[in-house]
Design a protein around this motif. Structure first.
Motif, mmCIF file in Angstrom:
data_model
loop_
_atom_site.group_PDB
_atom_site.id
_atom_site.type_symbol
_atom_site.label_atom_id
_atom_site.label_comp_id
_atom_site.label_asym_id
_atom_site.label_seq_id
_atom_site.Cartn_x
_atom_site.Cartn_y
_atom_site.Cartn_z
ATOM 1 N N SER A 1 0.867 -1.241 0.140
ATOM 2 C CA SER A 1 -0.073 0.050 0.128
ATOM 3 C C SER A 1 0.765 1.191 0.133
ATOM 4 C CB SER A 1 -0.927 -0.077 1.295
ATOM 5 O OG SER A 1 -0.130 -0.036 2.240
ATOM 6 N N PRO B 1 1.696 5.461 -1.798
ATOM 7 C CA PRO B 1 1.475 6.193 -3.044
ATOM 8 C C PRO B 1 2.056 5.388 -4.293
ATOM 9 C CG PRO B 1 2.513 7.449 -1.049
ATOM 10 C CD PRO B 1 2.290 6.089 -0.734
ATOM 11 N N ALA B 2 3.332 4.663 -4.172
ATOM 12 C CA ALA B 2 4.134 4.131 -5.253
ATOM 13 C C ALA B 2 3.167 2.936 -5.488
ATOM 14 C CB ALA B 2 5.271 3.715 -4.827
ATOM 15 N N GLU C 1 -0.283 2.708 -5.425
ATOM 16 C CA GLU C 1 -1.303 3.358 -6.094
ATOM 17 C C GLU C 1 -0.913 3.760 -7.529
ATOM 18 O OE1 GLU C 1 -4.164 2.947 -4.700
ATOM 19 O OE2 GLU C 1 -3.373 1.842 -3.135
ATOM 20 N N TYR C 2 0.195 4.255 -7.513
ATOM 21 C CA TYR C 2 0.626 4.935 -8.807
ATOM 22 C C TYR C 2 0.738 3.815 -9.899
ATOM 23 C CZ TYR C 2 3.685 6.962 -12.523
ATOM 24 O OH TYR C 2 4.175 7.470 -13.535
ATOM 25 N N PHE C 3 1.289 2.688 -9.309
ATOM 26 C CA PHE C 3 1.636 1.527 -10.225
ATOM 27 C C PHE C 3 0.316 1.108 -10.796
ATOM 28 C CE2 PHE C 3 1.221 -3.064 -10.513
ATOM 29 C CZ PHE C 3 2.440 -3.413 -11.448
ATOM 30 N N TRP C 4 -0.588 0.580 -10.050
ATOM 31 C CA TRP C 4 -2.019 0.448 -10.218
ATOM 32 C C TRP C 4 -2.758 1.302 -11.475
ATOM 33 C CZ3 TRP C 4 -2.747 -4.522 -11.038
ATOM 34 C CH2 TRP C 4 -2.343 -5.322 -9.967
ATOM 35 N N GLN C 5 -2.391 2.611 -11.127
ATOM 36 C CA GLN C 5 -3.117 3.665 -11.832
ATOM 37 C C GLN C 5 -2.522 3.378 -13.289
ATOM 38 O OE1 GLN C 5 -2.323 7.634 -10.626
ATOM 39 N NE2 GLN C 5 -3.202 8.330 -12.358
ATOM 40 N N LYS C 6 -1.093 3.232 -13.436
ATOM 41 C CA LYS C 6 -0.505 3.050 -14.779
ATOM 42 C C LYS C 6 -0.917 1.623 -15.435
ATOM 43 C CE LYS C 6 1.557 6.688 -15.252
ATOM 44 N NZ LYS C 6 1.323 7.755 -16.088
ATOM 45 N N GLU D 1 -4.347 2.557 -16.779
ATOM 46 C CA GLU D 1 -4.256 3.594 -17.972
ATOM 47 C C GLU D 1 -3.609 3.018 -19.273
ATOM 48 O OE1 GLU D 1 -1.818 6.974 -16.946
ATOM 49 O OE2 GLU D 1 -2.938 7.493 -15.315
#
Length: 92
Positions: A18, A20-21, A23-28, A31
């Motif tokens: 869990s 920021p990193a 969350e960023y990974f799953w966002q990418k 996308e």
């Protein structure tokens, strides 16, 4: 089969982690439409009502405190997971 094991090993950090990193990974991943989905293991285990194996036990013990502190699970769910841990540990 070997490729599937490598894929699983690679994603363990991002499935269980869990922050920021993560969350960023799953966002990418979303996308770029890579076709991988984030598994919510705690929700899955809570819905089932029991821990099935050592892998799930490790996931619960490693992530439930952070999930509770971050508001991902509530106090009642935290207590339910604690009880499930106790029952799993009682198994021979």
């Amino acid at each position: 089969a070997s490729l599937k094991y490598l894929e699983t090993d690679t994603f363990i950090f991002f499935q269980e982690g869990s922050g920021p990193a993560i969350e960023y990974f799953w966002q990418k991943v979303e996308e770029l439409q890579l076709g991988y989905k984030r598994k919510d293991w705690l929700d899955k285990i809570l819905k089932r009502g029991k821990i099935n194996n050592r892998g799930e036990y490790n996931i619960v013990t490693d992530t439930m405190l952070v999930a509770w502190q971050s508001g991902k699970i509530n106090e009642e769910e935290y207590k339910q997971l604690s009880e499930m841990i106790g029952k799993f540990e009682e198994k021979p």
